[in-house]
Design a protein around this motif. Structure first.
Motif, mmCIF file in Angstrom:
data_model
loop_
_atom_site.group_PDB
_atom_site.id
_atom_site.type_symbol
_atom_site.label_atom_id
_atom_site.label_comp_id
_atom_site.label_asym_id
_atom_site.label_seq_id
_atom_site.Cartn_x
_atom_site.Cartn_y
_atom_site.Cartn_z
ATOM 1 N N PRO A 30 0.681 -3.416 8.641
ATOM 2 C CA PRO A 30 0.445 -2.958 7.263
ATOM 3 C C PRO A 30 -0.893 -3.452 6.720
ATOM 4 O O PRO A 30 -1.441 -4.451 7.193
ATOM 5 N N GLY A 31 -1.404 -2.755 5.722
ATOM 6 C CA GLY A 31 -2.630 -3.229 5.085
ATOM 7 C C GLY A 31 -3.187 -2.215 4.125
ATOM 8 O O GLY A 31 -2.633 -1.131 3.952
ATOM 9 N N SER A 32 -4.326 -2.594 3.504
ATOM 10 C CA SER A 32 -5.011 -1.681 2.594
ATOM 11 C C SER A 32 -5.991 -0.786 3.360
ATOM 12 O O SER A 32 -6.225 0.357 2.973
ATOM 13 N N LEU A 36 -1.104 0.886 2.520
ATOM 14 C CA LEU A 36 -0.516 0.686 1.188
ATOM 15 C C LEU A 36 -1.168 1.607 0.147
ATOM 16 O O LEU A 36 -2.391 1.651 0.028
ATOM 17 N N PHE A 78 2.303 4.276 2.484
ATOM 18 C CA PHE A 78 3.564 3.899 1.835
ATOM 19 C C PHE A 78 3.301 3.266 0.476
ATOM 20 O O PHE A 78 2.218 2.752 0.215
ATOM 21 N N GLY A 136 5.690 0.881 -2.563
ATOM 22 C CA GLY A 136 6.932 0.109 -2.657
ATOM 23 C C GLY A 136 6.901 -1.052 -1.693
ATOM 24 O O GLY A 136 5.830 -1.498 -1.266
ATOM 25 N N LEU A 137 8.088 -1.507 -1.349
ATOM 26 C CA LEU A 137 8.176 -2.711 -0.515
ATOM 27 C C LEU A 137 8.038 -2.384 0.970
ATOM 28 O O LEU A 137 8.627 -1.414 1.467
ATOM 29 N N LEU A 138 7.316 -3.259 1.656
ATOM 30 C CA LEU A 138 7.144 -3.081 3.103
ATOM 31 C C LEU A 138 8.490 -3.179 3.828
ATOM 32 O O LEU A 138 8.737 -2.449 4.793
ATOM 33 N N LYS A 189 0.794 -9.129 11.880
ATOM 34 C CA LYS A 189 -0.325 -9.488 10.999
ATOM 35 C C LYS A 189 -1.328 -10.316 11.794
ATOM 36 O O LYS A 189 -0.972 -10.917 12.809
ATOM 37 N N MET A 216 4.558 -14.516 2.567
ATOM 38 C CA MET A 216 4.980 -13.108 2.691
ATOM 39 C C MET A 216 5.962 -12.956 3.857
ATOM 40 O O MET A 216 6.963 -12.241 3.748
ATOM 41 N N MET A 236 9.313 -14.237 2.821
ATOM 42 C CA MET A 236 9.913 -13.309 1.851
ATOM 43 C C MET A 236 10.469 -12.088 2.584
ATOM 44 O O MET A 236 11.596 -11.662 2.331
ATOM 45 N N ASN A 237 9.679 -11.534 3.481
ATOM 46 C CA ASN A 237 10.098 -10.325 4.200
ATOM 47 C C ASN A 237 11.267 -10.610 5.138
ATOM 48 O O ASN A 237 12.120 -9.743 5.349
HETATM 49 O O1 PNS Z 1 -4.817 -5.486 3.702
HETATM 50 P P1 PNS Z 1 -4.044 -6.272 2.672
HETATM 51 O O2 PNS Z 1 -4.411 -5.806 1.277
HETATM 52 O O3 PNS Z 1 -4.177 -7.750 2.850
HETATM 53 O O4 PNS Z 1 -2.487 -5.911 2.901
HETATM 54 C C1 PNS Z 1 -1.481 -6.468 2.097
HETATM 55 C C2 PNS Z 1 -0.119 -5.791 2.367
HETATM 56 C C3 PNS Z 1 -0.230 -4.290 2.214
HETATM 57 C C4 PNS Z 1 0.329 -6.106 3.776
HETATM 58 C C5 PNS Z 1 0.887 -6.396 1.351
HETATM 59 O O5 PNS Z 1 0.337 -6.356 0.075
HETATM 60 C C6 PNS Z 1 2.214 -5.646 1.327
HETATM 61 O O6 PNS Z 1 3.007 -5.771 2.237
HETATM 62 N N1 PNS Z 1 2.414 -4.849 0.259
HETATM 63 C C7 PNS Z 1 3.581 -4.007 0.092
HETATM 64 C C8 PNS Z 1 4.453 -4.488 -1.069
HETATM 65 C C9 PNS Z 1 5.365 -5.612 -0.620
HETATM 66 O O7 PNS Z 1 6.205 -5.458 0.226
HETATM 67 N N2 PNS Z 1 5.160 -6.782 -1.243
HETATM 68 C C10 PNS Z 1 5.890 -7.979 -0.927
HETATM 69 C C11 PNS Z 1 5.206 -8.797 0.151
HETATM 70 S S1 PNS Z 1 6.168 -10.221 0.527
#
Ligand code: PNS
Length: 161
Positions: A7-9, A36, A69, A71-73, A87, A101, A104-105
């Motif tokens: 995942p990422g921007s 994202l 996507f 919302g939540l990953l 990651k 993160m 949390m996930n």
């Molecule tokens: O490239 P980035 O901006 O560092 O990516 C960050 C990303 C997209 C991996 C993170 O922000 C994400 O997972 N966002 C989705 C929303 C989510 O699930 N947030 C809770 C993370 S614990």
């Protein structure tokens, strides 16, 4: 089928991202690159452009798909039966937030996170630095794929960065 998500921007995808995606593609049967959609932050490239650049640059891998996507990953992963988030860790400073993160996930969606250590060639590299350097005339060839370089140059020349 072992499935993972990267995942990422990806605003825009860099050679550092591609290094991680290609290594993930060797470790898993199918890798989904998840872009994202961030409605509160406008980037240099639209989500569609980011997806397009990623599709162009990962087409050769064969087992990589690209999606966007919001919302939540963890919800994205659960809906697609993806059990692993891949990651990269560039430096110790990445670690603290990435650890939070990952925990949390794991807690919220029972999704594991696997960290790949960044190739030292790219340990300094980020999309933000690439954009900043390119905007002020810096040479970023070698840091991003050719298609991204073209689009960056075009965007900056048009003055819409
Ligand atoms: O490239 P980035 O901006 O560092 O990516 C960050 C990303 C997209 C991996 C993170 O922000 C994400 O997972 N966002 C989705 C929303 C989510 O699930 N947030 C809770 C993370 S614990």
């Amino acid at each position: 089928m072992r499935k993972a998500v990267c995942p990422g921007s990806f605003d825009p995808v860099t050679n550092g991202h591609l290094d991680i995606v290609s290594r993930a593609a060797q470790l898993y049967d199918e890798v989904t690159v998840a872009v994202l959609i961030n409605r509160s932050k406008t980037g240099m490239f639209t989500t569609d452009e980011r997806v397009e650049m990623l599709r162009e640059t990962t087409a050769a891998y064969g087992n990589v798909v690209v999606e966007s996507f919001h919302g939540l990953l963890v919800d994205f992963c659960t809906a697609r039966s993806i059990g692993v988030i891949v990651k990269s860790l560039r430096s110790v400073s990445d670690f603290e937030y990435e650890l939070q993160m990952a925990q949390m996930n794991k807690g919220q969606g029972d999704i594991d996170t696997v960290f790949l250590v960044t190739n030292p060639l790219y340990s300094f590299l980020s999309s933000s630095l690439v954009k900043e350097f390119a905007t002020y005339g810096g040479d970023v060839s070698g840091l991003v794929p050719e298609t991204v370089l073209h689009r960056l140059t075009e965007r900056i020349e048009r003055g819409t960065s």
